[in-house]
Design a protein around this motif. Structure first.
Motif, mmCIF file in Angstrom:
data_model
loop_
_atom_site.group_PDB
_atom_site.id
_atom_site.type_symbol
_atom_site.label_atom_id
_atom_site.label_comp_id
_atom_site.label_asym_id
_atom_site.label_seq_id
_atom_site.Cartn_x
_atom_site.Cartn_y
_atom_site.Cartn_z
ATOM 1 N N ASP A 112 37.205 100.349 39.153
ATOM 2 C CA ASP A 112 36.806 101.742 38.909
ATOM 3 C C ASP A 112 35.622 101.855 37.954
ATOM 4 N N SER A 113 35.401 100.813 37.141
ATOM 5 C CA SER A 113 34.301 100.848 36.177
ATOM 6 C C SER A 113 32.955 100.488 36.812
ATOM 7 N N MET A 114 32.979 100.013 38.062
ATOM 8 C CA MET A 114 31.746 99.626 38.732
ATOM 9 C C MET A 114 30.929 100.868 39.137
ATOM 10 N N PRO A 115 29.595 100.785 39.092
ATOM 11 C CA PRO A 115 28.756 101.931 39.487
ATOM 12 C C PRO A 115 29.021 102.405 40.914
ATOM 13 N N ASP A 116 29.227 101.440 41.833
ATOM 14 C CA ASP A 116 29.565 101.775 43.223
ATOM 15 C C ASP A 116 30.861 101.039 43.558
ATOM 16 N N LYS A 117 31.970 101.647 43.194
ATOM 17 C CA LYS A 117 33.250 100.951 43.322
ATOM 18 C C LYS A 117 33.636 100.681 44.772
ATOM 19 N N ASP A 118 33.241 101.566 45.686
ATOM 20 C CA ASP A 118 33.579 101.351 47.096
ATOM 21 C C ASP A 118 32.856 100.126 47.650
ATOM 22 N N ARG A 119 31.593 99.989 47.318
ATOM 23 C CA ARG A 119 30.840 98.809 47.754
ATOM 24 C C ARG A 119 31.402 97.557 47.095
ATOM 25 N N PHE A 120 31.730 97.636 45.827
ATOM 26 C CA PHE A 120 32.291 96.486 45.114
ATOM 27 C C PHE A 120 33.577 96.012 45.787
ATOM 28 N N ARG A 121 34.440 96.966 46.162
ATOM 29 C CA ARG A 121 35.707 96.609 46.801
ATOM 30 C C ARG A 121 35.459 95.962 48.174
ATOM 31 N N ARG A 122 34.504 96.505 48.935
ATOM 32 C CA ARG A 122 34.192 95.923 50.246
ATOM 33 C C ARG A 122 33.697 94.487 50.100
ATOM 34 N N GLU A 123 32.800 94.277 49.152
ATOM 35 C CA GLU A 123 32.253 92.939 48.955
ATOM 36 C C GLU A 123 33.312 91.979 48.415
ATOM 37 N N LEU A 124 34.218 92.514 47.618
ATOM 38 C CA LEU A 124 35.314 91.697 47.105
ATOM 39 C C LEU A 124 36.201 91.210 48.245
ATOM 40 N N LEU A 125 36.483 92.079 49.198
ATOM 41 C CA LEU A 125 37.301 91.692 50.350
ATOM 42 C C LEU A 125 36.590 90.646 51.203
ATOM 43 N N ILE A 126 35.277 90.785 51.352
ATOM 44 C CA ILE A 126 34.506 89.829 52.152
ATOM 45 C C ILE A 126 34.585 88.427 51.556
ATOM 46 N N MET A 127 34.723 88.342 50.244
ATOM 47 C CA MET A 127 34.808 87.041 49.572
ATOM 48 C C MET A 127 36.078 86.276 49.932
ATOM 49 N N HIS A 128 37.076 86.963 50.483
ATOM 50 C CA HIS A 128 38.384 86.354 50.733
ATOM 51 C C HIS A 128 38.596 86.138 52.236
ATOM 52 N N PRO A 129 38.654 84.892 52.698
ATOM 53 C CA PRO A 129 38.858 84.621 54.120
ATOM 54 C C PRO A 129 40.110 85.271 54.706
ATOM 55 N N VAL A 130 41.136 85.479 53.914
ATOM 56 C CA VAL A 130 42.360 86.094 54.451
ATOM 57 C C VAL A 130 42.204 87.598 54.647
ATOM 58 N N GLY A 131 41.100 88.180 54.150
ATOM 59 C CA GLY A 131 40.824 89.588 54.391
ATOM 60 C C GLY A 131 41.576 90.557 53.511
ATOM 61 N N ARG A 132 42.150 90.090 52.440
ATOM 62 C CA ARG A 132 42.839 90.980 51.498
ATOM 63 C C ARG A 132 42.800 90.356 50.115
ATOM 64 N N LEU A 133 43.177 91.146 49.128
ATOM 65 C CA LEU A 133 43.298 90.655 47.766
ATOM 66 C C LEU A 133 44.736 90.208 47.515
ATOM 67 N N GLY A 134 44.930 89.448 46.467
ATOM 68 C CA GLY A 134 46.262 88.941 46.161
ATOM 69 C C GLY A 134 47.149 89.992 45.525
ATOM 70 N N GLU A 135 48.451 89.780 45.654
ATOM 71 C CA GLU A 135 49.450 90.630 45.020
ATOM 72 C C GLU A 135 50.284 89.789 44.055
ATOM 73 N N PRO A 136 50.819 90.403 42.986
ATOM 74 C CA PRO A 136 51.666 89.648 42.068
ATOM 75 C C PRO A 136 52.793 88.894 42.769
ATOM 76 N N LYS A 137 53.330 89.483 43.834
ATOM 77 C CA LYS A 137 54.419 88.829 44.559
ATOM 78 C C LYS A 137 53.963 87.524 45.203
ATOM 79 N N ASP A 138 52.682 87.436 45.592
ATOM 80 C CA ASP A 138 52.166 86.187 46.153
ATOM 81 C C ASP A 138 52.312 85.045 45.155
ATOM 82 N N VAL A 139 51.957 85.316 43.909
ATOM 83 C CA VAL A 139 52.100 84.305 42.861
ATOM 84 C C VAL A 139 53.586 84.054 42.586
#
Length: 254
Positions: free
Chosen positions: A192-219
């Motif tokens: 939320d602190s990013m200037p363009d949070k929507d773009r940041f989130r999209r690019e963050l997802l692209i960084m992950h081959p599985v297509g999602r971010l991790g969840e605490p339950k995964d760990v």
């Protein structure tokens, strides 16, 4: 199928939120009794007969020793220690003070040492004891502005190997989990602190081959396995759990 951690007693530092909360939840689901050890009291809804809270300042060796002893007296022993609590800040070497460096090392590296030292006499008494340290992919590489954080997590990985080597003959295993981006209240604030949070989130997802971010339950799922007898021949290892992020080579943005 029987619960994987039935009858086990665990301490989880920082187990009241984020990654620690995911581990606490999964341990309890698998039949363990859990003591959350941290400075601030977790939400009351987390606590029950199987999940208790022990207050401790993890920069204070006396409070750490007292908390471990209190858990053993309350539950009757100790089988699992999860060194999860940690801090992170972004400061380059030029920006960082000696006090900043010391604070990072005290919480992220010295506290696991003190907790492990306090827990060892009790873990020795149990069959199949397991220590799980929460490192980071930043113990293997680094984001900009993280020299202290990366150093502390690399230290956690090295400490993990040393404990495994020294105490394997006592029936004590020690492994580390190196998470990547895991969703939490703090990570959402960062986005939320990013200037363009929507773009940041999209690019963050692209960084992950599985297509999602991790969840605490995964760990938490991985921690259950490392704490259980299913991983009885596993020790001294660092398990990266990052959705493939560190294996994906970056390409220039078009």
């Amino acid at each position: 199928m029987a619960d994987k951690l039935a009858g086990k007693i665990a301490i989880i530092t920082g187990g009241g939120r984020g990654i620690g909360g995911g581990i606490t939840q999964r341990f309890a689901e698998e039949g363990a009794k859990v003591a959350i050890v941290q400075r601030n009291e977790p939400q009351e809804k987390m606590l029950n007969e199987s999940i208790i809270y022990m207050k401790a300042d993890l920069s204070n060796s006396d409070q750490i020793a007292s908390a471990v002893q209190a858990v053993v007296e309350r539950f009757g022993g100790l089988d699992i220690l999860v060194n999860n609590a940690g801090i992170m800040f972004e400061k380059t070497l030029d920006e960082m003070t000696e006090a900043d460096w010391d604070q990072m090392m005290d919480i992220n590296l010295k506290a696991p040492f003190l907790l492990t030292k306090a827990a060892l006499p009790h873990l020795r008494k149990r069959s199949g004891a397991s220590i799980i340290n929460i490192g980071s992919i930043e113990g293997l590489a680094s984001n900009p502005g993280h020299p202290a954080y990366s150093a502390s997590k690399a230290g956690v990985h090295g400490f993990t190997a040393a404990v495994a080597v020294d105490h394997g003959h006592e029936g004590i295993r020690c492994n580390a989990i190196a998470p990547g981006w895991i969703n939490s209240d703090l990570s959402e604030l960062y986005i939320d602190s990013m200037p363009d949070k929507d773009r940041f989130r999209r690019e963050l997802l692209i960084m992950h081959p599985v297509g999602r971010l991790g969840e605490p339950k995964d760990v938490g799922n991985l921690a259950v396995w490392l704490a259980s007898e299913e991983s009885a021949f596993v020790t001294g290892q660092v398990y990266v759990i990052d959705g493939g992020r560190t294996k994906k080579l970056p390409l220039p943005v078009a």
